[in-house]
Design a protein around this motif. Structure first.
Motif, PDB file in Angstrom:
ATOM      1  N   SER A 111      -2.944 -33.915 -46.399  1.00  0.00           N
ATOM      2  CA  SER A 111      -3.915 -32.856 -46.092  1.00  0.00           C
ATOM      3  C   SER A 111      -3.229 -31.484 -46.101  1.00  0.00           C
ATOM      4  O   SER A 111      -3.797 -30.515 -46.608  1.00  0.00           O
ATOM      5  N   ILE A 112      -2.011 -31.405 -45.594  1.00  0.00           N
ATOM      6  CA  ILE A 112      -1.284 -30.117 -45.635  1.00  0.00           C
ATOM      7  C   ILE A 112      -0.960 -29.748 -47.091  1.00  0.00           C
ATOM      8  O   ILE A 112      -1.012 -28.580 -47.482  1.00  0.00           O
ATOM      9  N   GLY A 113      -0.654 -30.762 -47.892  1.00  0.00           N
ATOM     10  CA  GLY A 113      -0.365 -30.527 -49.312  1.00  0.00           C
ATOM     11  C   GLY A 113      -1.524 -29.888 -50.062  1.00  0.00           C
ATOM     12  O   GLY A 113      -1.330 -29.241 -51.090  1.00  0.00           O
ATOM     13  N   LYS A 114      -2.731 -30.055 -49.531  1.00  0.00           N
ATOM     14  CA  LYS A 114      -3.910 -29.452 -50.163  1.00  0.00           C
ATOM     15  C   LYS A 114      -4.214 -28.061 -49.603  1.00  0.00           C
ATOM     16  O   LYS A 114      -5.104 -27.368 -50.088  1.00  0.00           O
ATOM     17  N   ARG A 115      -3.472 -27.683 -48.566  1.00  0.00           N
ATOM     18  CA  ARG A 115      -3.762 -26.391 -47.928  1.00  0.00           C
ATOM     19  C   ARG A 115      -2.652 -25.356 -48.080  1.00  0.00           C
ATOM     20  O   ARG A 115      -2.878 -24.166 -47.939  1.00  0.00           O
ATOM     21  N   LEU A 116      -1.418 -25.799 -48.351  1.00  0.00           N
ATOM     22  CA  LEU A 116      -0.342 -24.814 -48.328  1.00  0.00           C
ATOM     23  C   LEU A 116      -0.215 -24.067 -49.645  1.00  0.00           C
ATOM     24  O   LEU A 116      -0.566 -24.583 -50.710  1.00  0.00           O
ATOM     25  N   PHE A 117       0.264 -22.862 -49.545  1.00  0.00           N
ATOM     26  CA  PHE A 117       0.586 -22.063 -50.737  1.00  0.00           C
ATOM     27  C   PHE A 117       1.627 -21.023 -50.334  1.00  0.00           C
ATOM     28  O   PHE A 117       1.710 -20.625 -49.176  1.00  0.00           O
ATOM     29  N   CYS A 118       2.447 -20.621 -51.303  1.00  0.00           N
ATOM     30  CA  CYS A 118       3.553 -19.715 -51.009  1.00  0.00           C
ATOM     31  C   CYS A 118       3.385 -18.448 -51.825  1.00  0.00           C
ATOM     32  O   CYS A 118       3.226 -18.498 -53.043  1.00  0.00           O
ATOM     33  N   VAL A 119       3.419 -17.332 -51.120  1.00  0.00           N
ATOM     34  CA  VAL A 119       3.216 -16.028 -51.742  1.00  0.00           C
ATOM     35  C   VAL A 119       4.590 -15.441 -52.063  1.00  0.00           C
ATOM     36  O   VAL A 119       5.485 -15.471 -51.223  1.00  0.00           O
ATOM     37  N   SER A 120       4.736 -14.916 -53.260  1.00  0.00           N
ATOM     38  CA  SER A 120       6.030 -14.416 -53.736  1.00  0.00           C
ATOM     39  C   SER A 120       6.738 -13.518 -52.730  1.00  0.00           C
ATOM     40  O   SER A 120       6.122 -12.653 -52.102  1.00  0.00           O
ATOM     41  N   LEU A 121       8.041 -13.751 -52.574  1.00  0.00           N
ATOM     42  CA  LEU A 121       8.855 -12.909 -51.695  1.00  0.00           C
ATOM     43  C   LEU A 121      10.253 -12.837 -52.290  1.00  0.00           C
ATOM     44  O   LEU A 121      10.767 -13.833 -52.817  1.00  0.00           O
ATOM     45  N   HIS A 122      10.851 -11.675 -52.208  1.00  0.00           N
ATOM     46  CA  HIS A 122      12.187 -11.492 -52.788  1.00  0.00           C
ATOM     47  C   HIS A 122      12.873 -10.349 -52.045  1.00  0.00           C
ATOM     48  O   HIS A 122      12.201  -9.392 -51.636  1.00  0.00           O
ATOM     49  N   PRO A 123      14.192 -10.433 -51.875  1.00  0.00           N
ATOM     50  CA  PRO A 123      14.868  -9.381 -51.102  1.00  0.00           C
ATOM     51  C   PRO A 123      14.757  -7.974 -51.695  1.00  0.00           C
ATOM     52  O   PRO A 123      14.848  -7.001 -50.954  1.00  0.00           O
ATOM     53  N   ILE A 124      14.564  -7.856 -53.016  1.00  0.00           N
ATOM     54  CA  ILE A 124      14.452  -6.486 -53.537  1.00  0.00           C
ATOM     55  C   ILE A 124      12.994  -6.059 -53.767  1.00  0.00           C
ATOM     56  O   ILE A 124      12.732  -5.053 -54.406  1.00  0.00           O
ATOM     57  N   MET A 125      12.080  -6.815 -53.193  1.00  0.00           N
ATOM     58  CA  MET A 125      10.670  -6.436 -53.336  1.00  0.00           C
ATOM     59  C   MET A 125      10.426  -5.106 -52.602  1.00  0.00           C
ATOM     60  O   MET A 125      10.835  -4.938 -51.456  1.00  0.00           O
ATOM     61  N   THR A 126       9.757  -4.191 -53.274  1.00  0.00           N
ATOM     62  CA  THR A 126       9.501  -2.874 -52.651  1.00  0.00           C
ATOM     63  C   THR A 126       8.302  -2.947 -51.708  1.00  0.00           C
ATOM     64  O   THR A 126       7.480  -3.865 -51.795  1.00  0.00           O
ATOM     65  N   GLU A 127       8.208  -1.961 -50.843  1.00  0.00           N
ATOM     66  CA  GLU A 127       7.053  -1.843 -49.935  1.00  0.00           C
ATOM     67  C   GLU A 127       5.753  -1.784 -50.759  1.00  0.00           C
ATOM     68  O   GLU A 127       4.762  -2.420 -50.419  1.00  0.00           O
ATOM     69  N   GLU A 128       5.787  -1.064 -51.881  1.00  0.00           N
ATOM     70  CA  GLU A 128       4.595  -0.935 -52.736  1.00  0.00           C
ATOM     71  C   GLU A 128       4.159  -2.298 -53.265  1.00  0.00           C
ATOM     72  O   GLU A 128       2.979  -2.638 -53.234  1.00  0.00           O
TER      73      GLU A 128
END
Ligand SMILES: *Cc1c(COP(=O)(O)O)cnc(C)c1O
Length: 401
Positions: A365-382
């Motif tokens: 059930s968790i496998g049908k609900r989870l998702f990961c939004v891109s994140l990276h150390p050099i990602m800008t505030e914008e």
């Protein structure tokens, strides 16, 4: 949360360029220091009496620095995390009916390593808030055949290692004593747990230094950390055809050039983690208060490395609606999003057949609900704002669907 007016302004800026992948690659973290370290290591290797050899000083130095960073007695450099998991499984000399407990919500590497030595994979459920293997569930699955507990520090957060070590002691194997606690740290280099770094607690831990992970040794690489002299000696030997212990082995060595670059990356690791955490915490602010979305959770005793920013959609949106959300994020907004990971047996036929008959309702059930939004150390505030605004926009559209 970003309000509607502000959201419009942010989205008007257009898609980030270059676009962020769901699991972004790490090349962007390289600087002139890495280039210089690589060139200098190549120059040293050009001496015909030195070469790129596996006993090169760069490798010795990188191992020493890594062990010191994690706080273990030993670190053994290898070519990739997968072979490290295999080595540790071979070290256990498992009988075909012996069991290793691994989380169902996982990458395929850990269960494949158990399969590789022909032992039994026993799936364990996860804690739905942390996505880590759940000690209470593990305890129910321990039998006289259990030899090891194999948690994975999922998506950058530490697994509850002390709980597993306590279980391992309390339910010893009749012949081999306390169960082995083995951590797959591939996604969690630089994270913390109870005042230590991930990779310290447990009998042995295996890191990936692949191009997607928190630091990388020219795209491929791995490290094994342990306080156990016997495990260290075994791994050091089998990483090159069995060496002094004369166990079965193949070649899983790292080159001197990779190690030289690894030492530079390791010095930057805490900075990378701090940058990841800054992006994550800012994103919490930008996203908090969306009723349908649960944001990542960091227990008090952990320092999340935020390899991935793992969210959940509400139960009503499980499955198809979650899939639509991920697709919309990627295709319409160019805001990278991945599902990492559904239960391994759902994606991988080989694993499904090997573990036929086991089903884990919570993980499914968790496998049908989870998702990961891109994140990276050099990602800008914008870009962080754009990604957050995209997610809110997607949620608003999904409400009407
Ligand atoms: C990436 C990954 C691995 C494999 O790492 P390699 O260095 O590519 O072999 C193993 N386990 C997990 C959880 C991973 O994410």
């Amino acid at each position: 949360m970003i309000d509607a007016t502000r959201r419009k302004e942010i989205l008007k800026r257009g898609k980030p360029n270059p676009p962020w992948r769901g699991e972004p690659l790490l090349g962007g973290m390289y600087g002139e220091e890495e280039v210089e370290a690589a060139v200098s290591a190549i120059r040293i290797a050009m001496d015909v009496s030195v070469g790129f050899g596996f006993s090169a000083q760069h490798i010795v130095d990188f191992e020493k620095a890594f062990a010191q960073y994690v706080g273990t007695k030993h670190a053994v450099a290898i070519n990739s995390a997968g072979p490290g998991l295999d080595m540790v499984m071979r070290y256990l000399r498992l009988e075909p009916d012996e069991e290793v407990i691994v989380p169902a919500i996982n990458f395929m590497a850990a269960p494949l390593a158990v399969m590789g030595v022909g032992a039994k994979v026993v799936w364990g459920e996860i804690n739905p808030r942390t996505f880590q293997l759940d000690p209470n569930d593990v305890e129910k699955r321990i039998t006289p055949k259990t030899r090891a507990i194999f948690p994975v520090h999922m998506n950058g957060l530490s697994a509850p290692m002390d709980d597993f070590l306590e279980l391992a002691k309390r339910h010893p194997h009749q012949k081999h004593g306390p169960l082995m606690v083995i951590g797959d740290c591939a996604r969690a280099c630089g994270g913390g747990y109870r005042g230590t770094k991930i990779g310290k607690r447990g009998d042995v831990n295996i890191f990936s230094l692949h191009t997607m992970k928190n630091i990388t040794t020219l795209g491929e690489g791995g490290m094994i950390t342990t306080d156990n002299d016997d495990i260290e000696r075994y791994c050091r030997s089998v990483r090159f055809y069995g060496g002094e212990t004369e166990d079965w082995g193949t070649s899983n060595v790292m080159t001197s050039v990779q190690a030289a670059v690894g030492s530079v990356q390791l010095k930057k690791l805490d900075g990378f983690i701090a940058a990841r955490r800054k992006v994550a915490y800012r994103r919490h602010e930008l996203l908090e208060g969306i009723p349908e979305i649960t944001l990542p959770f960091e227990p008090d005793d952990c320092e999340h490395s935020f390899y991935l920013y793992t969210c959940l959609v509400c139960e009503e949106w499980a499955g198809e609606k979650r899939d639509t959300l991920v697709k919309m994020m990627n295709e319409e907004f160019g805001a990278g999003c991945v599902v990492a990971n559904p239960p391994v047996y759902e994606l991988c036929k080989l694993v499904r057949e090997y573990t036929a008959g086991q089903s884990l309702p919570l993980s499914e059930s968790i496998g049908k609900r989870l998702f990961c939004v891109s994140l990276h150390p050099i990602m800008t505030e914008e870009d962080n704002e754009y990604i957050a605004a995209s997610l809110i926009e997607c949620v608003e559209r999904l409400r009407k669907m």
